[in-house]
Design a protein around this motif. Sequence first.
Motif, mmCIF file in Angstrom:
data_model
loop_
_atom_site.group_PDB
_atom_site.id
_atom_site.type_symbol
_atom_site.label_atom_id
_atom_site.label_comp_id
_atom_site.label_asym_id
_atom_site.label_seq_id
_atom_site.Cartn_x
_atom_site.Cartn_y
_atom_site.Cartn_z
ATOM 1 N N ARG A 130 0.882 -1.174 0.089
ATOM 2 C CA ARG A 130 -0.024 -0.046 -0.114
ATOM 3 C C ARG A 130 0.863 1.357 -0.108
ATOM 4 N N GLU A 131 0.689 1.972 -0.814
ATOM 5 C CA GLU A 131 1.492 3.144 -1.161
ATOM 6 C C GLU A 131 0.400 4.584 -1.203
ATOM 7 N N GLN A 132 0.775 5.750 -0.466
ATOM 8 C CA GLN A 132 -0.106 6.724 -0.578
ATOM 9 C C GLN A 132 0.921 8.048 -0.803
ATOM 10 N N ALA A 133 0.677 8.973 -1.544
ATOM 11 C CA ALA A 133 1.606 10.045 -1.825
ATOM 12 C C ALA A 133 0.630 11.368 -1.816
ATOM 13 N N MET A 134 1.146 12.376 -1.262
ATOM 14 C CA MET A 134 0.586 13.615 -1.505
ATOM 15 C C MET A 134 1.230 14.608 -2.611
ATOM 16 N N VAL A 135 0.415 15.024 -3.429
ATOM 17 C CA VAL A 135 1.129 15.726 -4.612
ATOM 18 C C VAL A 135 0.609 17.354 -4.646
ATOM 19 N N ALA A 136 1.551 18.113 -4.332
ATOM 20 C CA ALA A 136 1.278 19.728 -4.054
ATOM 21 C C ALA A 136 0.620 20.481 -5.123
ATOM 22 N N GLY A 137 0.819 19.737 -6.592
ATOM 23 C CA GLY A 137 -0.081 20.465 -7.812
ATOM 24 C C GLY A 137 -0.028 19.474 -8.914
ATOM 25 N N GLU A 138 -0.966 19.882 -9.853
ATOM 26 C CA GLU A 138 -1.221 19.008 -11.055
ATOM 27 C C GLU A 138 -0.145 18.935 -11.931
ATOM 28 N N ASP A 139 0.782 19.827 -12.025
ATOM 29 C CA ASP A 139 1.997 19.741 -12.763
ATOM 30 C C ASP A 139 3.038 18.709 -12.047
ATOM 31 N N LYS A 140 3.151 18.239 -10.704
ATOM 32 C CA LYS A 140 3.885 17.416 -10.062
ATOM 33 C C LYS A 140 3.150 16.142 -10.312
ATOM 34 N N LEU A 141 1.917 15.990 -10.900
ATOM 35 C CA LEU A 141 1.564 14.489 -10.819
ATOM 36 C C LEU A 141 2.211 13.401 -11.575
ATOM 37 N N PRO A 142 2.764 13.819 -12.804
ATOM 38 C CA PRO A 142 3.536 12.840 -13.653
ATOM 39 C C PRO A 142 4.741 12.353 -12.796
ATOM 40 N N GLU A 143 5.552 12.948 -12.054
ATOM 41 C CA GLU A 143 6.649 12.815 -11.273
ATOM 42 C C GLU A 143 6.195 11.742 -10.196
ATOM 43 N N ALA A 144 5.264 12.365 -9.508
ATOM 44 C CA ALA A 144 4.659 11.447 -8.391
ATOM 45 C C ALA A 144 4.186 10.091 -8.750
ATOM 46 N N VAL A 145 3.447 9.924 -9.949
ATOM 47 C CA VAL A 145 3.060 8.615 -10.537
ATOM 48 C C VAL A 145 4.141 7.816 -10.459
ATOM 49 N N LYS A 146 5.216 8.291 -11.094
ATOM 50 C CA LYS A 146 6.493 7.590 -11.687
ATOM 51 C C LYS A 146 7.050 7.305 -10.050
ATOM 52 N N SER A 147 7.268 7.864 -9.211
ATOM 53 C CA SER A 147 7.818 7.719 -7.937
ATOM 54 C C SER A 147 7.047 6.803 -7.092
ATOM 55 N N ALA A 148 5.832 6.934 -6.998
ATOM 56 C CA ALA A 148 4.972 5.881 -6.300
ATOM 57 C C ALA A 148 5.019 4.594 -6.792
ATOM 58 N N SER A 149 4.912 4.433 -8.256
ATOM 59 C CA SER A 149 4.981 3.158 -8.790
ATOM 60 C C SER A 149 6.279 2.641 -8.630
ATOM 61 N N ALA A 150 7.487 3.348 -8.758
ATOM 62 C CA ALA A 150 8.708 2.650 -8.301
ATOM 63 C C ALA A 150 8.755 2.130 -6.977
ATOM 64 N N LYS A 151 8.212 2.873 -5.851
ATOM 65 C CA LYS A 151 8.121 2.297 -4.672
ATOM 66 C C LYS A 151 7.188 0.955 -4.370
ATOM 67 N N VAL A 152 6.236 1.083 -5.098
ATOM 68 C CA VAL A 152 5.234 0.083 -4.958
ATOM 69 C C VAL A 152 5.944 -1.282 -5.659
#
Length: 407
Positions: A130-152
């Motif tokens: 289970r992984e949960q991430a808070m993303v500050a803005g829409e423009d940071k969503l792509p990087e957040a998806v990549k990072s969260a996926s790598a952790k999972v």
Amino acid sequence: MSSLLVMIALGAVPPVAGDGTPAGPKLAATDIQCQELSPEKCRLVEDLLLASFSEDQRFTAVISGKDIRNLLDLEQQKAVSGCDEAACLAQLGNALNVGHLLTSSLGKVGGQYSLSLRIMDTEAAKVIVREQAMVAGEDKLPEAVKSASAKVLQTFFDAIGVGAEATVARSKETGSVEGIAVFDLEAVHGVKQSMARVLSDILLSNLQDSGRFESVVSGEDIKQMLDMEQQKTAMGCEDDGCMAQIGGALGVPYMAVPTIGRLGGQFVLNLKILAVEEAQVKARVSKMVKREVDLPAAVLSLAKTSLEHLFEGAEVVKNRRAVQKLQRQMMRYGGNTLLAGGGLALGYSIFDLNGAQASHLAALTTDSYDQLLEAQSRAVTLRWGGLAALGAGLALVGFAPAELVEE
């Protein structure tokens, strides 16, 4: 009958590959659940998520939510509609004949986005990652998806005891294949159709020039080759099984489906290549760029990487790029070291010579004159050595491989 369809559509892989390599886990990804985000943007996030998981060669197969709907019959779809409990999701995984199920959600809380990912073991009916991430803005969503996926992925494979070096033997094409049909680049969100058409032409030309395909069928050719009923089907075609049927009607072994959209301040490009006979995605790649002027280069990189994944395998590409990155870092480090050393040598030569000249003018003796001559000789050596170091440093920095486009 439904079980047979599942096995065919997934391109079922036996527990052990032909070369003795243990088969990896299968993963089914349900549709991402989005709140406070338009369907178009939600689709872009989902494509990025699927690309991140599909590129990991430790999976035997990764199927999307659209594939799931295509594989389940109507009664099964009704049964799993709104399915969220572990037991219910386990039933869904069993119906799909997959061992693990990925669920995801994206919501908005205040000014932040909340991204949640979890992977469930369908046999044990329990969540193992289970992984949960808070993303500050829409423009940071792509990087957040990549990072969260790598952790999972890291946590998941650690949990099931599969190392990072393990890969599944996936079939790869060699040489050239008969043909590929390329759908027009679909503008999902925030991109003008005129721009999408230009980029679509660039993609088409690049695939044609690659020499990998004996023929490349364009979106316009597809319309001309299909009858009216088939065109209607193609227009509403989204899942991989439907795409494969269109490819079968066209008589090509591969289908390429590209999309482009804007998420926050970034353009997101996606390209998936399907094997028509197996109705299975063979390559799924995403690229992200911030500037419109960089889009043509990103399209070329997208095509190149997709073909590398198709013909060489994602793991080979990943390893080669890791070597290229290390080579680039070493060349730049060496170049910068030489530049610094060359600059120090030139500076010291001036300082040393000035000191000797000042000492001689103050003393005006034979010894001070001899010291001045020695300083002049050292200055010549240091200057030539410094210039040589500067030249070598500039060459190393200048000829270091260019930065790779975001994978």
